[in-house]
Motif scaffolding. Structure first.
Motif, PDB file in Angstrom:
ATOM      1  N   VAL A   1      36.485  47.857  38.237  1.00  0.00           N
ATOM      2  CA  VAL A   1      37.687  48.186  38.981  1.00  0.00           C
ATOM      3  C   VAL A   1      38.779  47.194  38.602  1.00  0.00           C
ATOM      4  CG1 VAL A   1      38.763  48.433  41.250  1.00  0.00           C
ATOM      5  CG2 VAL A   1      36.388  49.161  40.907  1.00  0.00           C
ATOM      6  N   ILE A   2      39.869  47.713  38.045  1.00  0.00           N
ATOM      7  CA  ILE A   2      41.033  46.894  37.714  1.00  0.00           C
ATOM      8  C   ILE A   2      42.085  47.141  38.781  1.00  0.00           C
ATOM      9  CG2 ILE A   2      42.794  46.348  36.008  1.00  0.00           C
ATOM     10  CD1 ILE A   2      39.920  45.719  35.113  1.00  0.00           C
ATOM     11  N   ASP A   3      42.401  46.098  39.516  1.00  0.00           N
ATOM     12  CA  ASP A   3      43.351  46.175  40.619  1.00  0.00           C
ATOM     13  C   ASP A   3      44.693  45.607  40.150  1.00  0.00           C
ATOM     14  OD1 ASP A   3      44.827  45.938  42.929  1.00  0.00           O
ATOM     15  OD2 ASP A   3      43.417  44.613  43.960  1.00  0.00           O
ATOM     16  N   ASN A   4      45.712  46.465  40.117  1.00  0.00           N
ATOM     17  CA  ASN A   4      47.030  46.053  39.630  1.00  0.00           C
ATOM     18  C   ASN A   4      47.834  45.299  40.695  1.00  0.00           C
ATOM     19  OD1 ASN A   4      47.877  46.372  36.926  1.00  0.00           O
ATOM     20  ND2 ASN A   4      47.767  48.596  37.114  1.00  0.00           N
ATOM     21  N   ALA A   5      47.220  44.218  41.210  1.00  0.00           N
ATOM     22  CA  ALA A   5      47.882  43.344  42.196  1.00  0.00           C
ATOM     23  C   ALA A   5      48.247  44.095  43.470  1.00  0.00           C
ATOM     24  CB  ALA A   5      49.116  42.679  41.585  1.00  0.00           C
ATOM     25  N   SER A   6      47.295  44.867  43.989  1.00  0.00           N
ATOM     26  CA  SER A   6      47.533  45.613  45.225  1.00  0.00           C
ATOM     27  C   SER A   6      47.802  44.664  46.389  1.00  0.00           C
ATOM     28  CB  SER A   6      46.319  46.479  45.562  1.00  0.00           C
ATOM     29  OG  SER A   6      46.102  47.474  44.594  1.00  0.00           O
ATOM     30  N   THR A   7      48.593  45.134  47.341  1.00  0.00           N
ATOM     31  CA  THR A   7      48.894  44.356  48.544  1.00  0.00           C
ATOM     32  C   THR A   7      48.218  44.939  49.775  1.00  0.00           C
ATOM     33  OG1 THR A   7      50.954  45.613  48.843  1.00  0.00           O
ATOM     34  CG2 THR A   7      51.096  43.536  47.623  1.00  0.00           C
ATOM     35  N   ASP A   8      47.399  45.972  49.595  1.00  0.00           N
ATOM     36  CA  ASP A   8      46.664  46.550  50.720  1.00  0.00           C
ATOM     37  C   ASP A   8      45.268  45.922  50.781  1.00  0.00           C
ATOM     38  OD1 ASP A   8      45.361  47.705  48.606  1.00  0.00           O
ATOM     39  OD2 ASP A   8      45.833  49.779  49.143  1.00  0.00           O
ATOM     40  N   ASP A   9      44.299  46.630  51.329  1.00  0.00           N
ATOM     41  CA  ASP A   9      42.952  46.079  51.503  1.00  0.00           C
ATOM     42  C   ASP A   9      42.000  46.444  50.375  1.00  0.00           C
ATOM     43  OD1 ASP A   9      42.905  48.761  52.163  1.00  0.00           O
ATOM     44  OD2 ASP A   9      41.494  48.532  53.823  1.00  0.00           O
ATOM     45  N   THR A  10      42.526  46.600  49.163  1.00  0.00           N
ATOM     46  CA  THR A  10      41.689  47.003  48.023  1.00  0.00           C
ATOM     47  C   THR A  10      40.545  46.025  47.784  1.00  0.00           C
ATOM     48  OG1 THR A  10      43.424  48.266  46.897  1.00  0.00           O
ATOM     49  CG2 THR A  10      41.688  47.340  45.522  1.00  0.00           C
ATOM     50  N   THR A  11      40.810  44.726  47.833  1.00  0.00           N
ATOM     51  CA  THR A  11      39.756  43.734  47.587  1.00  0.00           C
ATOM     52  C   THR A  11      38.610  43.902  48.579  1.00  0.00           C
ATOM     53  OG1 THR A  11      41.367  42.153  46.710  1.00  0.00           O
ATOM     54  CG2 THR A  11      39.233  41.275  47.410  1.00  0.00           C
ATOM     55  N   GLU A  12      38.939  44.080  49.847  1.00  0.00           N
ATOM     56  CA  GLU A  12      37.910  44.248  50.873  1.00  0.00           C
ATOM     57  C   GLU A  12      37.125  45.544  50.665  1.00  0.00           C
ATOM     58  OE1 GLU A  12      40.849  41.384  52.108  1.00  0.00           O
ATOM     59  OE2 GLU A  12      41.072  43.473  51.472  1.00  0.00           O
TER      60      GLU A  12
ATOM     61  N   THR B   1      26.040  47.980  39.035  1.00  0.00           N
ATOM     62  CA  THR B   1      26.775  46.722  38.981  1.00  0.00           C
ATOM     63  C   THR B   1      28.271  46.974  39.065  1.00  0.00           C
ATOM     64  OG1 THR B   1      25.045  45.728  37.605  1.00  0.00           O
ATOM     65  CG2 THR B   1      27.189  44.629  37.649  1.00  0.00           C
ATOM     66  N   LEU B   2      28.923  46.294  39.996  1.00  0.00           N
ATOM     67  CA  LEU B   2      30.354  46.481  40.221  1.00  0.00           C
ATOM     68  C   LEU B   2      31.104  45.221  39.795  1.00  0.00           C
ATOM     69  CD1 LEU B   2      32.581  48.280  41.404  1.00  0.00           C
ATOM     70  CD2 LEU B   2      32.040  47.357  43.663  1.00  0.00           C
ATOM     71  N   VAL B   3      32.076  45.397  38.894  1.00  0.00           N
ATOM     72  CA  VAL B   3      32.884  44.299  38.380  1.00  0.00           C
ATOM     73  C   VAL B   3      34.327  44.506  38.843  1.00  0.00           C
ATOM     74  CG1 VAL B   3      33.667  43.060  36.318  1.00  0.00           C
ATOM     75  CG2 VAL B   3      31.390  44.119  36.352  1.00  0.00           C
ATOM     76  N   TYR B   4      34.907  43.488  39.443  1.00  0.00           N
ATOM     77  CA  TYR B   4      36.255  43.603  40.007  1.00  0.00           C
ATOM     78  C   TYR B   4      37.189  42.603  39.331  1.00  0.00           C
ATOM     79  CZ  TYR B   4      39.977  43.379  43.575  1.00  0.00           C
ATOM     80  OH  TYR B   4      41.180  43.399  44.233  1.00  0.00           O
ATOM     81  N   ARG B   5      38.343  43.107  38.855  1.00  0.00           N
ATOM     82  CA  ARG B   5      39.372  42.256  38.274  1.00  0.00           C
ATOM     83  C   ARG B   5      40.687  42.543  38.987  1.00  0.00           C
ATOM     84  NH1 ARG B   5      35.661  40.194  36.632  1.00  0.00           N
ATOM     85  NH2 ARG B   5      34.988  39.717  34.511  1.00  0.00           N
ATOM     86  N   ARG B   6      41.278  41.504  39.569  1.00  0.00           N
ATOM     87  CA  ARG B   6      42.582  41.664  40.201  1.00  0.00           C
ATOM     88  C   ARG B   6      43.636  41.041  39.293  1.00  0.00           C
ATOM     89  NH1 ARG B   6      46.565  39.809  43.617  1.00  0.00           N
ATOM     90  NH2 ARG B   6      47.207  41.348  45.198  1.00  0.00           N
ATOM     91  N   MET B   7      44.569  41.860  38.818  1.00  0.00           N
ATOM     92  CA  MET B   7      45.623  41.381  37.939  1.00  0.00           C
ATOM     93  C   MET B   7      46.616  40.535  38.737  1.00  0.00           C
ATOM     94  SD  MET B   7      44.515  42.881  35.190  1.00  0.00           S
ATOM     95  CE  MET B   7      45.808  42.978  33.939  1.00  0.00           C
ATOM     96  N   GLU B   8      47.265  39.596  38.055  1.00  0.00           N
ATOM     97  CA  GLU B   8      48.246  38.740  38.728  1.00  0.00           C
ATOM     98  C   GLU B   8      49.519  39.498  39.069  1.00  0.00           C
ATOM     99  OE1 GLU B   8      48.985  35.248  36.476  1.00  0.00           O
ATOM    100  OE2 GLU B   8      46.907  34.501  36.622  1.00  0.00           O
ATOM    101  N   THR B   9      49.864  40.485  38.250  1.00  0.00           N
ATOM    102  CA  THR B   9      51.030  41.328  38.493  1.00  0.00           C
ATOM    103  C   THR B   9      50.644  42.780  38.225  1.00  0.00           C
ATOM    104  OG1 THR B   9      51.819  41.112  36.201  1.00  0.00           O
ATOM    105  CG2 THR B   9      52.648  39.505  37.817  1.00  0.00           C
ATOM    106  N   ASN B  10      51.502  43.698  38.629  1.00  0.00           N
ATOM    107  CA  ASN B  10      51.277  45.112  38.350  1.00  0.00           C
ATOM    108  C   ASN B  10      51.599  45.384  36.884  1.00  0.00           C
ATOM    109  OD1 ASN B  10      51.052  47.865  38.283  1.00  0.00           O
ATOM    110  ND2 ASN B  10      52.712  48.271  39.715  1.00  0.00           N
ATOM    111  N   THR B  11      50.576  45.687  36.103  1.00  0.00           N
ATOM    112  CA  THR B  11      50.751  45.938  34.673  1.00  0.00           C
ATOM    113  C   THR B  11      50.856  47.428  34.354  1.00  0.00           C
ATOM    114  OG1 THR B  11      48.350  45.957  34.297  1.00  0.00           O
ATOM    115  CG2 THR B  11      49.474  43.830  34.110  1.00  0.00           C
ATOM    116  N   GLY B  12      50.950  48.256  35.401  1.00  0.00           N
ATOM    117  CA  GLY B  12      51.025  49.690  35.187  1.00  0.00           C
ATOM    118  C   GLY B  12      49.683  50.259  34.776  1.00  0.00           C
TER     119      GLY B  12
END
Length: 337
Positions: free
Chosen positions: A49-60, A72-83
């Motif tokens: 899961v690539i998270d484009n710096a969401s501000t909602d509860d995506t991480t949770e 196996t679930l791998v989570y990456r949160r980007m520092e900014t929205n990269t589109g």
């Protein structure tokens, strides 16, 4: 469920596949997609899961699925929205470095049919760039423009929708909402280009893949859209509503396609210019007949203006192929989970 007596299915290992998802501030839709993955039979080896710096509860939301998704679930949160472009590029990179043989790309506004991976497995021994079919939000069969008029750089809207007894059709395009691609092709053409941000990136990437292998769309329904989009119904074809951001990038990113075409010696100025004009006209029609407004045309002109600047950039280079040796095979090559 995979048929144990099917020799082609037996040659495909579900654990070798990774689903790579890009999401941004749509945790409700992501929940539906992750739930559907947990109900798959068989399931892939990894879900990225690539998270484009969401501000909602995506991480949770992602954390809540770690113990119950069944893989196996791998989570990456980007520092900014990269589109979408940057997200899919990163998702492809992570999946590749995990050693995945097959990478299945998805937006967060779809869900997977339970036997979706088994259906793709039937085609994996024959092809290395595969697009399955999907149902639209209302349950109808979604038509995707799978052929590109290369000199024009635009999709062909009247490519036949039907399939013959072979169950597949050659394609020279791609859609990141369901692209199923082998690591060999990714290695040869490199990662998706994040500079697009949104729009044209998947069409170009699919075209690049079709230059390396026989790319196909198969008569297998494997996804279902879970978000309703305003449309103008043209029968089997639909024209979706857009946004000012999309209008801008639709025109600006023509410059990136032009750069790739030049690098590969397929650029024909007059025909490509015609394709750009047709694209501009289509967006005007979309504004008037789908969104019932003339507002937004300034974004088309702004995209054209910025595209001219990009096209003049002599330092520009295409995305490079990946190294011949897989990063995942090197000590410490796999990213932390």
């Amino acid at each position: 469920m995979t048929d144990p007596h099917d020799p082609t299915a037996q040659s495909f290992d579900p654990a070798s596949a990774t689903i790579a998802i890009v999401t941004f501030n749509r945790s409700g839709l992501l929940t539906r997609l992750l739930t559907s993955i947990g109900q798959m039979d068989p399931r892939p080896g990894h879900v990225v899961v690539i998270d484009n710096a969401s501000t909602d509860d995506t991480t949770e939301v992602v954390d809540s699925f770690r113990e119950r998704i069944g893989t196996t679930l791998v989570y990456r949160r980007m520092e900014t929205n990269t589109g979408g472009s940057g997200g899919f590029s990163e998702g492809m990179r992570v999946a590749y470095e995990l050693g995945s043989e097959w990478i299945w790309l998805m937006d967060d506004d779809v869900e997977v049919i339970p036997d979706g991976l088994a259906k793709m497995a039937r085609w994996a021994p024959r092809f290395k760039s595969i697009q399955g079919r999907r149902y639209d939000y209302d349950g109808s069969e979604f038509y995707w423009q799978y052929r590109v008029a290369v000199p024009l750089g635009i999709p062909i809207p009247f490519a036949p929708a039907g399939f013959d007894e072979s169950g597949y059709k050659p394609m020279n395009s791609g859609c990141f909402e369901g692209m199923f691609i082998h690591r060999d092709i990714v290695r040869q053409i490199g990662l998706p280009d994040p500079r697009f941000f949104i729009y044209w990136d998947d069409q170009l990437y699919g075209w690049l893949a079709s230059r390396k292998t026989q790319s196909v769309i198969v008569d297998e329904f494997v996804l279902r859209r879970t978000r309703e989009i305003k449309q103008w119904d043209l029968g089997i074809r639909h024209l979706n509503a857009s946004s000012n951001a999309y209008r801008y990038y639709i025109m600006r990113n023509r410059a990136y396609i032009k750069h790739y075409y030049r690098a590969l010696d397929v650029y024909r100025p007059v025909l490509f210019g015609l394709g750009t004009a047709l694209t501009f006209g289509k967006e005007l029609i979309r504004l008037v007949f789908v969104e019932r407004t003339f507002r937004g045309t300034s974004n088309l002109f702004r995209g054209l203006r910025d595209g001219r600047r990009i096209a003049r950039d002599t330092s520009w280079t295409p995305m490079p192929p990946l190294a011949a040796s897989d990063a995942a095979d090197a000590p410490g090559g796999q990213p932390a989970l």
